[in-house]
Design a protein around this motif. Structure first.
Motif, PDB file in Angstrom:
ATOM      1  N   GLN A 128       8.302   5.176  -5.478  1.00 29.09           N
ATOM      2  CA  GLN A 128       7.447   4.064  -5.047  1.00 29.09           C
ATOM      3  C   GLN A 128       7.573   2.867  -5.975  1.00 29.09           C
ATOM      4  O   GLN A 128       7.909   3.001  -7.146  1.00 29.09           O
ATOM      5  CB  GLN A 128       5.984   4.513  -5.022  1.00 29.09           C
ATOM      6  CG  GLN A 128       5.678   5.524  -3.956  1.00 29.09           C
ATOM      7  CD  GLN A 128       4.222   5.961  -4.004  1.00 29.09           C
ATOM      8  OE1 GLN A 128       3.474   5.585  -4.894  1.00 29.09           O
ATOM      9  NE2 GLN A 128       3.825   6.765  -3.036  1.00 29.09           N
ATOM     10  N   SER A 129       7.268   1.718  -5.415  1.00 26.70           N
ATOM     11  CA  SER A 129       7.186   0.486  -6.185  1.00 26.70           C
ATOM     12  C   SER A 129       6.440  -0.540  -5.347  1.00 26.70           C
ATOM     13  O   SER A 129       6.530  -0.530  -4.118  1.00 26.70           O
ATOM     14  CB  SER A 129       8.590  -0.038  -6.528  1.00 26.70           C
ATOM     15  OG  SER A 129       8.489  -1.297  -7.175  1.00 26.70           O
ATOM     16  N   ASN A 130       5.695  -1.415  -6.015  1.00 26.72           N
ATOM     17  CA  ASN A 130       5.046  -2.524  -5.310  1.00 26.72           C
ATOM     18  C   ASN A 130       6.080  -3.532  -4.817  1.00 26.72           C
ATOM     19  O   ASN A 130       5.791  -4.338  -3.939  1.00 26.72           O
ATOM     20  CB  ASN A 130       4.033  -3.220  -6.228  1.00 26.72           C
ATOM     21  CG  ASN A 130       2.844  -2.329  -6.503  1.00 26.72           C
ATOM     22  OD1 ASN A 130       2.507  -1.471  -5.690  1.00 26.72           O
ATOM     23  ND2 ASN A 130       2.217  -2.514  -7.652  1.00 26.72           N
ATOM     24  N   ASP A 131       7.257  -3.496  -5.403  1.00 24.88           N
ATOM     25  CA  ASP A 131       8.367  -4.373  -5.014  1.00 24.88           C
ATOM     26  C   ASP A 131       9.228  -3.618  -4.000  1.00 24.88           C
ATOM     27  O   ASP A 131       9.905  -2.652  -4.350  1.00 24.88           O
ATOM     28  CB  ASP A 131       9.181  -4.731  -6.257  1.00 24.88           C
ATOM     29  CG  ASP A 131      10.417  -5.552  -5.957  1.00 24.88           C
ATOM     30  OD1 ASP A 131      10.673  -5.868  -4.771  1.00 24.88           O
ATOM     31  OD2 ASP A 131      11.138  -5.875  -6.921  1.00 24.88           O
ATOM     32  N   PRO A 132       9.218  -4.056  -2.717  1.00 28.35           N
ATOM     33  CA  PRO A 132       9.987  -3.343  -1.692  1.00 28.35           C
ATOM     34  C   PRO A 132      11.481  -3.227  -2.015  1.00 28.35           C
ATOM     35  O   PRO A 132      12.098  -2.211  -1.724  1.00 28.35           O
ATOM     36  CB  PRO A 132       9.766  -4.170  -0.424  1.00 28.35           C
ATOM     37  CG  PRO A 132       8.498  -4.908  -0.669  1.00 28.35           C
ATOM     38  CD  PRO A 132       8.436  -5.161  -2.150  1.00 28.35           C
ATOM     39  N   ALA A 133      12.054  -4.223  -2.650  1.00 27.83           N
ATOM     40  CA  ALA A 133      13.480  -4.177  -3.002  1.00 27.83           C
ATOM     41  C   ALA A 133      13.741  -3.099  -4.046  1.00 27.83           C
ATOM     42  O   ALA A 133      14.733  -2.378  -3.984  1.00 27.83           O
ATOM     43  CB  ALA A 133      13.948  -5.537  -3.502  1.00 27.83           C
ATOM     44  N   ARG A 134      12.817  -2.974  -4.993  1.00 32.01           N
ATOM     45  CA  ARG A 134      12.975  -1.939  -6.028  1.00 32.01           C
ATOM     46  C   ARG A 134      12.795  -0.546  -5.412  1.00 32.01           C
ATOM     47  O   ARG A 134      13.537   0.380  -5.749  1.00 32.01           O
ATOM     48  CB  ARG A 134      11.971  -2.145  -7.161  1.00 32.01           C
ATOM     49  CG  ARG A 134      12.178  -1.134  -8.272  1.00 32.01           C
ATOM     50  CD  ARG A 134      11.518  -1.528  -9.576  1.00 32.01           C
ATOM     51  NE  ARG A 134      11.955  -0.604 -10.611  1.00 32.01           N
ATOM     52  CZ  ARG A 134      11.151   0.019 -11.431  1.00 32.01           C
ATOM     53  NH1 ARG A 134       9.845  -0.191 -11.382  1.00 32.01           N
ATOM     54  NH2 ARG A 134      11.628   0.846 -12.340  1.00 32.01           N
ATOM     55  N   ALA A 135      11.833  -0.403  -4.528  1.00 26.76           N
ATOM     56  CA  ALA A 135      11.637   0.891  -3.860  1.00 26.76           C
ATOM     57  C   ALA A 135      12.901   1.268  -3.085  1.00 26.76           C
ATOM     58  O   ALA A 135      13.322   2.428  -3.092  1.00 26.76           O
ATOM     59  CB  ALA A 135      10.429   0.827  -2.932  1.00 26.76           C
ATOM     60  N   GLN A 136      13.522   0.289  -2.459  1.00 23.62           N
ATOM     61  CA  GLN A 136      14.762   0.537  -1.720  1.00 23.62           C
ATOM     62  C   GLN A 136      15.888   0.943  -2.674  1.00 23.62           C
ATOM     63  O   GLN A 136      16.673   1.841  -2.369  1.00 23.62           O
ATOM     64  CB  GLN A 136      15.146  -0.700  -0.918  1.00 23.62           C
ATOM     65  CG  GLN A 136      16.299  -0.468   0.024  1.00 23.62           C
ATOM     66  CD  GLN A 136      16.563  -1.684   0.902  1.00 23.62           C
ATOM     67  OE1 GLN A 136      16.238  -2.812   0.555  1.00 23.62           O
ATOM     68  NE2 GLN A 136      17.156  -1.432   2.054  1.00 23.62           N
TER      69      GLN A 136
END
Length: 154
Positions: free
Chosen positions: A126-134
């Motif tokens: 998980q991450s609050n940053d969608p790009a990082r989660a991806q």
């Protein structure tokens, strides 16, 4: 009280598998072994079932002959608390003919599928940053054995 017990069927390696599995986990032991009597499809006196516990969870292993095989549709999932635990279980379970699989999955030498993952895998992805989660998900999809540090850095 009802209790659900996984029942694992092997060709002729139930005792070997139970002995191996109980050597891997704390609070594990073989509790009972039964043998085939005369007049059954298997040789008289050969191991029929092995009852055992892994981390206090009961299991039964049966020697049922070659028409029973495992598929990836069933696996045992182990939530590990450290990279060292992941590394140790991965090495032992893929040893002696086991097969690594992607995303923390593997098959042991007996053909049983396992998932060896960090206990906090959901949090790691998980991450609050969608790009990082991806990026984290993409990194995991490239892994065989899960690398906690690589997921944290992705």
């Amino acid at each position: 009280m009802q209790r659900i017990t996984p029942f694992l069927t092997y060709n002729d390696k139930a005792e070997d598998a139970a002995t191996f599995y109980t050597s891997l986990f704390n609070d594990s032991r073989i509790t009972k072994t039964t043998y085939y009597p005369e007049g059954t499809p298997m040789p008289k006196g050969s191991v029929m079932t092995v009852e055992f516990e892994l981390a206090n969870q009961p299991y039964v292993a049966l020697n049922g002959g070659p028409h029973f095989t495992f598929t990836e549709g069933f696996s045992l999932s182990v939530s590990c608390t450290s990279q060292a635990e992941i590394d140790e279980l991965w090495e032992k379970l893929t040893g002696n003919g086991g097969q690594p699989g992607q995303c923390g999955w593997l098959k042991d030498q007996f053909g049983l599928s396992w998932q060896i993952t960090p206990a906090n895998i959901g949090q790691l992805l998980q991450s609050n940053d969608p790009a990082r989660a991806q990026r984290k998900m993409a990194a995991m999809l490239q892994m065989y054995k899960i690398d906690i540090a690589a997921l944290e850095q992705a």
